[in-house]
Design an enzyme around this catalytic site. Structure first.
Site, PDB file in Angstrom:
ATOM      1  CG  ASP A  31      -1.595   1.238   1.534  1.00 30.53           C
ATOM      2  OD1 ASP A  31      -2.223   1.751   0.600  1.00 30.53           O
ATOM      3  OD2 ASP A  31      -1.542   1.738   2.687  1.00 30.53           O
ATOM      4  CG  ASP A  33      -2.183   7.499   2.890  1.00 34.97           C
ATOM      5  OD1 ASP A  33      -1.340   7.988   3.640  1.00 34.97           O
ATOM      6  OD2 ASP A  33      -3.405   7.697   3.008  1.00 34.97           O
TER       7      ASP A  33
HETATM    8  P1  B16 Z   1      -6.312  10.292  -4.496  1.00 33.74           P
HETATM    9  P2  B16 Z   1      -3.795   4.171  -0.489  1.00 33.74           P
HETATM   10  C1  B16 Z   1      -5.582   6.127  -0.696  1.00 33.74           C
HETATM   11  O1  B16 Z   1      -4.283   5.689  -0.821  1.00 33.74           O
HETATM   12  C2  B16 Z   1      -5.740   6.983   0.556  1.00 33.74           C
HETATM   13  O2  B16 Z   1      -5.558   6.152   1.701  1.00 33.74           O
HETATM   14  C3  B16 Z   1      -7.121   7.567   0.602  1.00 33.74           C
HETATM   15  O3  B16 Z   1      -7.261   8.382   1.734  1.00 33.74           O
HETATM   16  C4  B16 Z   1      -7.349   8.405  -0.674  1.00 33.74           C
HETATM   17  O4  B16 Z   1      -8.653   8.951  -0.706  1.00 33.74           O
HETATM   18  C5  B16 Z   1      -7.146   7.495  -1.895  1.00 33.74           C
HETATM   19  O5  B16 Z   1      -5.835   6.958  -1.850  1.00 33.74           O
HETATM   20  C6  B16 Z   1      -7.338   8.231  -3.211  1.00 33.74           C
HETATM   21  O6  B16 Z   1      -6.314   9.168  -3.346  1.00 33.74           O
HETATM   22  O7  B16 Z   1      -7.332  11.291  -4.167  1.00 33.74           O
HETATM   23  O8  B16 Z   1      -4.880  10.802  -4.450  1.00 33.74           O
HETATM   24  O9  B16 Z   1      -6.590   9.572  -5.814  1.00 33.74           O
HETATM   25  O10 B16 Z   1      -3.968   4.008   0.990  1.00 33.74           O
HETATM   26  O11 B16 Z   1      -4.629   3.203  -1.311  1.00 33.74           O
HETATM   27  O12 B16 Z   1      -2.366   4.212  -0.922  1.00 33.74           O
HETATM   28 MG    MG Z   2      -2.740   3.115   3.470  1.00 31.90          MG
END
Ligand code: B16
Ligand code: MG
Length: 220
Positions: A9, A11
């Site tokens: 993952d 984030d």
């Molecule tokens: P974006 P991951 C996710 O990343 C985040 O945890 C989540 O909070 C966010 O809304 C999502 O990505 C979409 O991100 O707006 O930049 O497309 O945890 O899957 O790495």
């Molecule tokens: Mg994450």
């Protein structure tokens, strides 16, 4: 025997962008008269941008108040705020232990994948100067279901040409652990408050190849 691949993952595992997501969403929520805090933000981890907006509107009792076009605008404005905040990322923003683990996996020739639902993931890996460590990044633009659906992890396995049950998935969000488990991968959870991870570590500092290797020998 080594795992066929390690799938990360982004984030919360590779870098901590959750707070930047929160600040951007908080500005949008404030403007629409909705109160969100860091506790609520936990429920947005691993959830796509549009789905996150739906959850915020629902949380504030404003479901159905905005048209589809207005929702698209709100999501686009949140993303502009978030992308602006990403400028503060440097090579030092990689979480402790991660660069060393990626280096070990590269030396051991263990394929590495990314399963992030963030459309900004490729730019973030570039900013952190670790993009070259990844053999395949699942494209969030081609994913229709957020975690806990396993779609993004299955896409990463497909792209790498590996079997899910022969891989380790690493996540910091409950939705992500559930996604990993749902596709038969072996789950490693990072941080507090997670249930169901096969291996649970307090932080990324503990995420080393010797640790993953020992886990793998027990998992198989
Ligand atoms: P974006 P991951 C996710 O990343 C985040 O945890 C989540 O909070 C966010 O809304 C999502 O990505 C979409 O991100 O707006 O930049 O497309 O945890 O899957 O790495
Ligand atoms: Mg994450």
């Amino acid at each position: 025997m080594k795992p066929q691949a390690i799938i990360f993952d982004l984030d919360g595992v590779i870098t901590d962008t959750a707070h930047l997501h929160f600040l951007a969403w908080k500005q949008i929520a404030d403007e629409t008269g909705i109160v969100i805090d860091e506790t609520f933000n936990e429920r947005l981890k691993g959830i796509s941008r549009n789905e996150s907006l739906c959850r915020i509107l629902q949380h504030g009792g404003k479901e159905g108040v905005f048209t589809d076009a207005e929702c698209l605008q709100l999501a686009a404005r949140k993303n502009a705020l978030y992308v602006h905040a990403l400028r503060q990322l440097t090579t030092d923003s990689v979480l402790p232990g991660i660069r060393a683990l990626l280096t070990s996996l590269h030396e051991l020739q263990i394929p590495v994948g990314l399963a992030s639902v963030s459309l900004n993931a490729p730019a973030i890996l570039q900013a952190l100067e670790i993009a070259d460590f990844f053999d395949f990044c699942a494209d969030a633009a081609h994913i229709s279901r957020s975690k806990p659906d396993p779609e993004i992890f299955l896409a990463a396995c497909n792209g790498l040409g590996v079997r899910p049950d022969a891989c380790i998935g690493i996540e910091d969000a409950q939705a992500g652990i559930d996604a990993i488990n749902a596709c038969g991968m072996h789950s490693v959870g990072i941080g507090p408050g997670l249930t169901g991870a096969e291996l649970h570590l307090p932080s990324t500092e503990f995420l080393t190849w010797p640790c993953l290797s020992a886990f793998w020998l027990n998992a198989k």
